[in-house]
Motif scaffolding. Structure first.
Motif: not given
Length: 443
Positions: A46-54
């Motif tokens: 999702p482009l508008n949600r934070p994601v885990d870099l891992r």
């Protein structure tokens, strides 16, 4: 797997992002065949949600060599496809010469490169290339000031496009004269977006103001991936290519060049390169183990202290900040109890270099003292250290690297700041004065 279409020439294996009747590399007809390129695993995030870099896939760039080993090194193993580089420098410093060398070298190795000039005609470019001995192989150039022409060149899929310079280009999407804020912003935006879409590396040459800053909006430096500055004195042969910003590798790296008849030549080992034809029997010269980026090399600091006939003595500095010279003279008068009020002091860094290293302080002090007492320093002495307002010598960055390099080159004595409670070195410039000149008085 993410996939994208491309076309590969069956004759020379050149890759083109779109089909065309003639191969842009070998000029053969009807040899482009469609292939599917896999770019690695892709997931929907999702482009508008934070994601885990891992959870993100590792991005591995296929670097393109500039065919100049030193340049590849400071950029981080070469050019990144889709990367945009901004090169600034004073007029006549050698920006066009360096980029023409890169263009010729890459094309001779089979890479597609286009050199675009908005300042010179094709005949002028040919004349310069002939003078530099670069007409032995293919050299593709374009003389235009239309950004749309450059965008069209990108469709042919070259590995590198050089734009000399961005201030001379015009975009049809906005109004304004070449070099205006709106035009520079529009041209840079269009070239950057298309470069990243097609995976073409772009080098933009930027004019500089009289203050040495790249002309145009500061936004230009934020838009690009890498910012390089070519520095040096046009009256001398040496140039420094400095990495100010780099998203794909280390910043604050430098590469040293010597300007020769056939163009810019990389100085592979600058450790003692700037000490040529040095007379150790003369007073007023000191060797400094300098540190630019992570590279230590020895430079010569020269000083001349002579009686003045003016009401206000002169203070002149070449190669470093003049305010730094004023500060060091004030510290010497206060902490060493010597009178420089009736003495003109001139100081410079040999070779036409421009230095910002704080470790230069101790070498400047030693050179001024040598000229003041008119006695040469020990032949193999080398200095580094920052001098504060109390006359104390403070450690500087890269002390251990400087120490090892000085030892490898056989310099002695090594005059440097004391590090640690039991470390060797000097703590005050008064101790250095006594060690070098004892209780010497001005003759």
């Amino acid at each position: 797997m993410k996939t994208k279409s491309a076309y590969v020439c069956t004759a020379c294996k050149a890759v083109s992002p779109r089909w065309q009747g003639q191969c842009p590399k070998c000029l053969a007809w009807n040899t482009l065949e469609p292939v599917v390129q896999k770019s690695g695993p892709a997931r929907d995030f999702p482009l508008n949600r934070p994601v885990d870099l891992r959870e993100l896939p590792t991005l591995l760039e296929d670097r393109v060599s500039s065919q100049l080993s030193g340049l590849d090194g400071i950029l981080g193993s070469g050019f990144v496809p889709g990367g945009v580089i901004l090169l600034g420098g004073e007029p006549g410093i050698g920006k066009s010469t360096l980029l023409l060398q890169v263009t010729a070298s890459m094309e001779s190795s089979g890479k597609g490169v286009v050199y675009v000039s908005g300042e010179e005609s094709l005949s002028q470019i040919r004349s310069r290339a002939e003078r530099l001995g670069m007409l032995g192989g293919r050299l593709t150039v374009l003389a235009t000031n239309q950004a749309d022409d450059i965008l069209a060149c990108m469709e042919d899929g070259p590995a590198l496009i050089v734009v000399d310079s961005v201030q001379t280009m015009i975009s049809s999407s906005v109004e304004g004269l070449p070099g205006s804020v709106s035009q520079v912003r529009a041209v840079a935006t269009a070239l950057t977006e298309r470069a990243k879409q097609l995976g073409v590396t772009v080098i933009l040459v930027g004019h500089v103001t009289k203050d040495g800053q790249i002309a145009g909006p500061k936004l230009l430096e934020h838009m690009v991936d890498t910012v390089l500055y070519l520095e040096g004195d046009k009256e001398h042969l040496f140039r420094i290519l400095r990495v100010v910003k780099n998203r794909f590798g280390p910043s604050n790296e430098i590469l040293l060049f010597e300007m020769r008849e056939k163009g810019m030549s990389v100085i592979e080992d600058p450790s003692t390169f700037f000490l040529q034809a040095r007379d150790t029997a003369l007073s007023g010269t000191a060797l400094v183990m300098s540190m630019e980026s992570q590279r230590p090399f020895v430079v010569e600091v020269q000083a001349l202290a002579t009686k003045t006939f003016l009401a206000f003595p002169r203070r002149t500095a070449l190669g470093f900040d003049a305010n730094r010279l004023h500060l060091l003279i004030a510290v010497m008068e206060k902490r060493l109890q010597i009178s420089l009020g009736q003495v003109d002091v001139y100081a410079k860094v040999g070779g036409g270099l421009r230095m910002k290293d704080p470790g230069l302080d101790l070498g400047i002090v030693a050179a001024i003292l040598s000229s003041f007492y008119d006695r040469p320093l020990p032949e193999g002495a080398v200095f580094w250290g920052e001098v504060d307002l109390n006359g104390q010598i403070r450690p500087v960055t890269g002390h251990d690297v400087r120490l090892r390099q000085a030892a490898n080159l056989g310099y002695a004595p090594m005059v440097h700041p004391k590090t640690g409670a039991k470390g060797k070195g000097w703590t005050r410039i008064s101790d250095v004065q006594k060690m070098l000149f004892g209780q010497a008085e001005k003759g």
